[in-house]
Write a protein that holds these residues in place. Structure first.
Motif, PDB file in Angstrom:
ATOM      1  N   SER A   1       0.811  -1.200   0.000  1.00 17.13           N
ATOM      2  CA  SER A   1       0.000   0.000   0.000  1.00 17.13           C
ATOM      3  C   SER A   1       0.851   1.259   0.000  1.00 17.13           C
TER       4      SER A   1
ATOM      5  N   GLU B   1      -3.929  -4.713   2.911  1.00 13.21           N
ATOM      6  CA  GLU B   1      -3.950  -3.829   4.084  1.00 13.21           C
ATOM      7  C   GLU B   1      -4.826  -4.402   5.181  1.00 13.21           C
TER       8      GLU B   1
ATOM      9  N   ASN C   1      -4.159  -4.093  -3.020  1.00 11.14           N
ATOM     10  CA  ASN C   1      -3.769  -3.371  -1.809  1.00 11.14           C
ATOM     11  C   ASN C   1      -4.827  -3.427  -0.729  1.00 11.14           C
ATOM     12  N   ARG C   2      -6.108  -3.378  -1.124  1.00 11.95           N
ATOM     13  CA  ARG C   2      -7.155  -3.311  -0.108  1.00 11.95           C
ATOM     14  C   ARG C   2      -7.098  -4.504   0.833  1.00 11.95           C
TER      15      ARG C   2
ATOM     16  N   TRP D   1      -5.848   2.356   5.643  1.00  9.84           N
ATOM     17  CA  TRP D   1      -6.855   1.434   5.121  1.00  9.84           C
ATOM     18  C   TRP D   1      -8.202   2.130   5.061  1.00  9.84           C
TER      19      TRP D   1
ATOM     20  N   TYR E   1       2.899   2.228  -3.783  1.00  3.64           N
ATOM     21  CA  TYR E   1       2.127   3.419  -4.162  1.00  3.64           C
ATOM     22  C   TYR E   1       3.067   4.570  -4.492  1.00  3.64           C
TER      23      TYR E   1
ATOM     24  N   ARG F   1      -0.493  -2.594  -7.935  1.00  2.00           N
ATOM     25  CA  ARG F   1      -0.858  -2.760  -6.535  1.00  2.00           C
ATOM     26  C   ARG F   1      -2.343  -2.533  -6.281  1.00  2.00           C
ATOM     27  N   THR F   2      -3.007  -1.761  -7.179  1.00  2.00           N
ATOM     28  CA  THR F   2      -4.371  -1.350  -6.875  1.00  2.00           C
ATOM     29  C   THR F   2      -5.327  -2.527  -6.693  1.00  2.00           C
TER      30      THR F   2
END
Lengths: 240, 514
Positions: free
Chosen positions: B118, B137, B133-134, B199, B122, B129-130
């Motif tokens: 993240s 995290e 990442n959620r 997050w 970034y 990563r998009t």
């Protein structure tokens, strides 16, 4: 579409932040205070098996503390008098008092009176009365009076704890004993006040002392400037 | 630009994410596969969140129930632990630290991948990563919670845990600020707080999407509350981007600092086997290594069951495998270097410790660690293997196992032979097995609830890396594949050529500027 939240909800983040900071602070200090021995221990005053009065015996009759708390200068514990000690007088005095039957009962059966303990440091902390009743050597002799740690016992009908006996309390004195020192002869004196000459002397005596946990004890120098360390200087002075 | 090496993707969203595409000649492969527009991404990601409670997919229901049972068992175990004290563990005299600390380091380490993905990726504009990442995290946060429960509960008298913080108290004592254990308290708390904020900030626009799409009352409240009044205005986005960047800048150093400080718990002591300067970089590499393995362990089933293969493609998996290969090799190097230092220093205690690790009573733990951390990840040199989902899944689990054993080897084997041979002992775990299982229960319980109610993919960010978000994108009508109506969601479109051109949602490169 109707609004889900009323307009004042816009204030919530600010309020939440404020609440967290202020509430957190209040909670911390509230717990600190209400959980501290100043609040939980000071004033502890249990009911004793006999309505024995220090005000009468130590105050009005002016019996020396050491008559009853005989080991205070010699051992770690001051000791609470045995039935025999009371009987020294009460075999004659106030024989028909309605308050005394438990004493005579104990005297007859030989079973001790069960006084309720008031002052108590935990097992993991070492306290010694004799170490406080006479400190320093030779010229620089001084002591801590009962008064400093137990309050004006001579005015108490029933003994109550007067000081928190917390570690911070011990350390407060250990870091700066001078204002609490008095001549050895005045150990049991109540309402004793230092004069200017003594204050001067006490400050000097204090520099020769090494109570465990005192900040100065960590870096005491000997006559030749060598660093002195004491086995009891740190935590282990009290937590042995 | 027209298509040069056209590889046609199958039209099935269950399959096309797994197809390995050849390297594009120019630019990069598209990050989202299939002919998605913004709306279909939203539909795809929100599907599981928006299912009515009773219609929760059965697999998820079962998973949540199982994990809840694990978490409940953990609750019971904590009660037992608090009542009896840590005497119910196998810790013995020389081995004063065992699974409690092993599990702590294991969980904290896992968290690091989330932060790396993240924050660091970034800041380095790694757009792939998009898609991950959620939940990476989320994994970080739940892993830190699991880690925190290990240390908070290992103190014995847990009601004294406030000693860890500089709170005024009746002893007149501060915590020992010179102790790495104290630094650890601050490191882990900072880590948790910053990760949580990061997050949550990222989640706000997605919560707003969920809020706006629902007409169920409690959901409107729930997501409305969480989305903090987000309306998606330009100002909101500007503030959001700033906040996100600041938090990324905060988190980036944490990737390095947190596990450095965890390693100090060992390295600052004087025990042979712990007292080494290589620990900080070695721990950080190990943390990222284990973290990426855990991301894969979670992502592979998730993308399969939630039907997210279009956004978490084999390309993402391959990238993560490359990170695993790199960090795994670094860890292997560190293992070798420890031995070298032990030999080269000529220090007999150091030498004994390392020989004892390899051939002493815990030789099996050492060799599990070596095989899972050093040997098997080397298979990722082969493209066939690192682009094979099943292989990757198995190897990622190996890495998880290996990294747990690494911490076990470091902690227990260094302690069980101390300087006094008469006190040598062998550590055998007793009830701490339930402790460890319980942390897994807690972790998966939180994680599956997250999957159920929170968007698992950062929708707004994924949309931003799609060709449609490019200001020069020419619209659906102009695409090479030749769609007729702008804005139509063409679920039944033919998969377009995957590599080559720039135009069209189904064409697979973004500009070279990514």
């Amino acid at each position: 579409m109707a609004q889900i939240f009323p307009k004042w909800w816009n204030q919530t983040p600010g309020l939440a932040l404020f609440g967290t900071v202020v509430g957190g602070g209040v909670a911390t200090f509230g717990l600190y205070w209400y959980g501290s021995p100043w609040h939980t221990d000071v004033g502890y005053k249990p009911k004793q098996p006999i309505e024995y009065s220090h005000k009468l015996h130590a105050g009005d009759l002016a019996i020396d503390c050491r008559y009853c708390h005989a080991y205070v200068e010699r051992g770690p514990h001051a000791g609470v008098p045995s039935t025999q000690t009371c009987m020294n007088c009460h075999s004659q005095v106030k024989k028909d008092s309605p308050k005394l039957p438990p004493l005579y009962e104990s005297w007859k059966t030989g079973k001790s009176l069960e006084w309720v303990r008031i002052h108590k440091t935990p097992d993991f902390a070492y306290f010694n009365h004799s170490a406080h009743m006479g400190v320093g050597v030779g010229e620089n002799r001084a002591a801590i009076g009962c008064e400093t740690c137990h309050g004006r016992i001579d005015t108490m009908e029933v003994v109550a704890q007067n000081q928190p006996l917390s570690m911070a309390w011990c350390l407060d004195c250990h870091s700066d004993p001078a204002p609490n020192l008095r001549p050895v002869e005045a150990i049991t004196a109540m309402g004793w006040k230092a004069d200017l000459t003594w204050s001067e002397k006490a400050r000097h005596i204090a520099t020769t002392l090494n109570p465990p946990g005192s900040l100065s004890a960590a870096a005491k120098r000997g006559p030749n400037g060598e660093l002195l360390t004491y086995a009891t200087a740190g935590c282990s002075g009290c937590h042995r | 630009m027209s298509t040069s090496t056209a590889v046609s993707l199958p039209n099935d969203p269950k399959l096309r994410g797994d197809v390995v595409l050849p390297e594009p000649l120019e630019g990069r492969e598209l990050l989202v596969r299939g002919d998605h527009d913004f709306h279909s991404i939203t539909e795809m990601v929100c599907a599981v969140n928006e299912a009515p409670i009773l219609k929760t997919p059965n697999g998820l229901k079962f998973g949540i129930a199982l994990a809840a049972a694990g978490a409940a068992m953990f609750g019971g175990y904590i009660g037992y632990l608090v009542w009896e004290g840590p005497g119910i563990w196998g810790n013995n005299n020389p081995v004063g630290w065992a699974w409690d600390i092993v599990n702590f380091v294991f969980w904290v380490g896992i968290g690091h991948a989330g932060t790396l993905i993240s924050a660091i990726l970034y800041l380095f504009r790694q757009k792939w990563r998009t898609s991950i990442n959620r939940f990476a995290e989320a994994m970080t946060i739940f892993a830190v919670i699991a880690a925190g429960s290990c240390v908070a509960l290992h103190t014995g008298r847990i009601w004294m845990d406030y000693y860890l913080f500089p709170i005024p108290n009746q002893m007149g004592l501060w915590p020992n600020f010179r102790s790495p254990l104290e630094w650890d308290v601050f490191a882990v708390n900072t880590y948790f707080l910053v990760s949580l904020l990061f997050w949550f900030t990222g989640l706000v626009p997605d919560f707003a999407t969920l809020r706006d799409r629902t007409n169920v009352r409690w959901r409107r409240f729930f997501y409305g509350f969480l989305s903090l009044g987000w309306r998606g205005s330009m100002r909101h986005w500007m503030t959001y981007e700033k906040a996100y960047q600041i938090l990324a800048a905060f988190s980036a150093p944490l990737v390095l600092s947190v596990h450095t400080i965890v390693s100090f718990d060992f390295a600052v002591s004087q025990l042979p086997g712990w007292h080494t300067t290589i620990f900080p970089p070695y721990f950080v590499a190990g943390a990222i290594f284990s973290g990426f393995a855990m991301v894969l362990t979670l992502a592979i089933p998730a993308r399969h069951w939630l039907g997210l293969k279009d956004v978490i493609t084999i390309r993402h998996i391959e990238n993560m495998n490359k990170v695993i290969l790199l960090t795994g090799s670094l860890v292997g190097y560190a293992y070798g270097m420890e031995f070298f230092m032990a030999a080269y220093s000529g220090n007999q205690y150091e030498g004994f410790t390392f020989l004892n690790r390899m051939g002493g009573p815990y030789w099996w733990a050492y060799w599990i660690m070596m095989s899972c951390n050093v040997i098997t990840p080397q298979l990722f040199w082969f493209k066939k293997i690192r682009t094979n989902v099943k292989f990757t899944f198995v190897l990622s689990i190996f890495v998880n196992i290996g990294m747990w054993f690494e911490r076990f080897v470091i902690t227990v084997t260094s302690l069980h032979r101390d300087a006094l041979p008469s006190s040598w002992d062998y550590f055998v775990p007793v009830t701490e097995v339930f402790f460890f299982a319980g942390t897994f229960g807690l972790f998966f319980f939180l994680f599956l609830l997250f999957v159920r109610f929170f968007p698992v993919i950062a929708m707004s960010e994924v949309k931003a890396v799609m060709p449609q978000a490019n200001p020069h994108w020419e619209g659906y009508g102009h695409a090479a594949g030749g769609h007729d109506h702008a804005g139509e969601h063409a679920h039944d479109h033919h998969a377009a050529p995957a590599v080559g051109g720039v135009a069209g949602p189904a064409v697979a490169t973004t500009g070279g500027h990514s």
